[in-house]
Design an enzyme around this catalytic site. Structure first.
Site, PDB file in Angstrom:
ATOM      1  N   THR A  27       7.159   2.587   2.090  1.00 28.33           N
ATOM      2  CA  THR A  27       6.146   3.637   2.001  1.00 28.33           C
ATOM      3  C   THR A  27       5.065   3.373   3.046  1.00 28.33           C
ATOM      4  OG1 THR A  27       4.592   2.548   0.480  1.00 28.33           O
ATOM      5  CG2 THR A  27       6.499   3.613  -0.515  1.00 28.33           C
ATOM      6  N   VAL A  58       4.770  -1.628   0.397  1.00 30.31           N
ATOM      7  CA  VAL A  58       3.558  -0.825   0.197  1.00 30.31           C
ATOM      8  C   VAL A  58       2.505  -1.225   1.220  1.00 30.31           C
ATOM      9  CG1 VAL A  58       1.797  -0.098  -1.450  1.00 30.31           C
ATOM     10  CG2 VAL A  58       4.066  -0.753  -2.278  1.00 30.31           C
ATOM     11  N   ALA A  85       4.221  -6.572   1.243  1.00 26.96           N
ATOM     12  CA  ALA A  85       3.018  -5.942   1.792  1.00 26.96           C
ATOM     13  C   ALA A  85       3.349  -5.507   3.217  1.00 26.96           C
ATOM     14  CB  ALA A  85       1.868  -6.935   1.806  1.00 26.96           C
ATOM     15  N   LYS A  86       3.065  -4.243   3.508  1.00 27.34           N
ATOM     16  CA  LYS A  86       3.410  -3.692   4.827  1.00 27.34           C
ATOM     17  C   LYS A  86       2.110  -3.584   5.623  1.00 27.34           C
ATOM     18  CE  LYS A  86       6.371   0.127   6.351  1.00 27.34           C
ATOM     19  NZ  LYS A  86       6.129   1.580   6.307  1.00 27.34           N
ATOM     20  N   ILE A  87       1.993  -4.383   6.666  1.00 30.25           N
ATOM     21  CA  ILE A  87       0.704  -4.529   7.351  1.00 30.25           C
ATOM     22  C   ILE A  87       0.818  -4.124   8.827  1.00 30.25           C
ATOM     23  CG2 ILE A  87      -1.187  -6.142   7.842  1.00 30.25           C
ATOM     24  CD1 ILE A  87      -0.568  -6.026   4.862  1.00 30.25           C
TER      25      ILE A  87
END
Ligand code: G3P
Length: 230
Positions: A27, A58, A85-87
């Site tokens: 996402t 996310v 965690a998408k950073i």
């Protein structure tokens, strides 16, 4: 090869997870906005559809490292299971990746447009790096070439970071990154189904059905099949 769906549309996630060997969901804030629902409710719904083992990526919306970390930890607690965690690879994002890795959180570095962005993110500890193939192609750059270079240095330096190729608009782009040995791809639902579609397959299945159905319907064939499965 890991297949992921790049969507937060619950009916589509439910339908495609039921049909296909899909490993997770990615996402981002823009994808979340398309559903026009509160983020936390969407995340809870996605997790309940895909189960705890599927990857769920996310992306925090904060821009300062400490805030990104705080937000990512909140989503980890909310999503449970196989959470990433998408950073984005901003300077603060690279700092956040290192802080999250120190806390044992799995991380995907995203919004990657250059080879060096991917290398720095990999060195910061990112589990996945996500180059945006179609957005590169759209600016007359070479999305596939960037993925190829990233694969080359991941192998050359023997890094454990994997490539999550993202931003696709056609089957050929997906095919080309698979040929390069990209570890995973994330694809919108409609394009994912295009990977399987071929009109000659539909034609062959139609012919099989119409040729065979008068005979398959005979009682002795049905009995024979029943015996075999018992
Ligand atoms: O996961 C990244 C992806 O959402 C970007 O894709 O189609 O907006 O270029 P796109």
């Amino acid at each position: 090869m890991i297949y992921m769906l790049d969507t937060t549309n619950i009916p589509e996630i439910e339908r495609l997870f039921d049909l296909y060997p899909i490993d997770g969901v990615t996402t981002n804030p823009s994808i979340i906005a398309q559903e026009q629902k509160p983020l936390r409710r969407l995340l809870r719904d996605i997790r309940s559809v895909i189960g705890e083992e599927a990857l769920l990526h996310v992306q925090p919306i904060s821009t300062k490292a400490e805030d990104i970390v705080h937000e990512a930890l909140e989503y980890r607690d909310l999503c449970r299971g196989n959470y990433y965690a998408k950073i984005p690879v901003t300077p603060q994002g690279i700092k956040a990746i290192q802080l999250l890795k120190q806390r044992g959180v799995k991380v995907t570095a995203t919004a990657i447009f250059t080879q060096q962005q991917a290398l720095i993110a990999a060195k910061a500890g990112a589990d996945f790096v996500a180059p945006y193939v179609n957005r590169l192609d759209n600016i007359s750059s070479d999305g596939i070439g960037v993925v190829a270079d990233i694969m080359t240095f991941i192998n050359a330096y023997d890094m454990r970071t994997q490539v999550l190729a993202a931003s696709f608009k056609n089957v050929e782009q997906v095919h080309r990154v698979c040929l390069l040995g990209a570890h995973s791809v994330t694809i919108a639902p409609e394009l994912f189904e295009s990977l399987l579609y071929h009109p000659l397959t539909d034609r062959a299945v139609w012919d099989f059905y119409h040729d065979g159905v008068p005979y398959y319907d005979e009682p002795e064939i049905i009995e024979h099949n029943t015996e075999k499965t018992e």
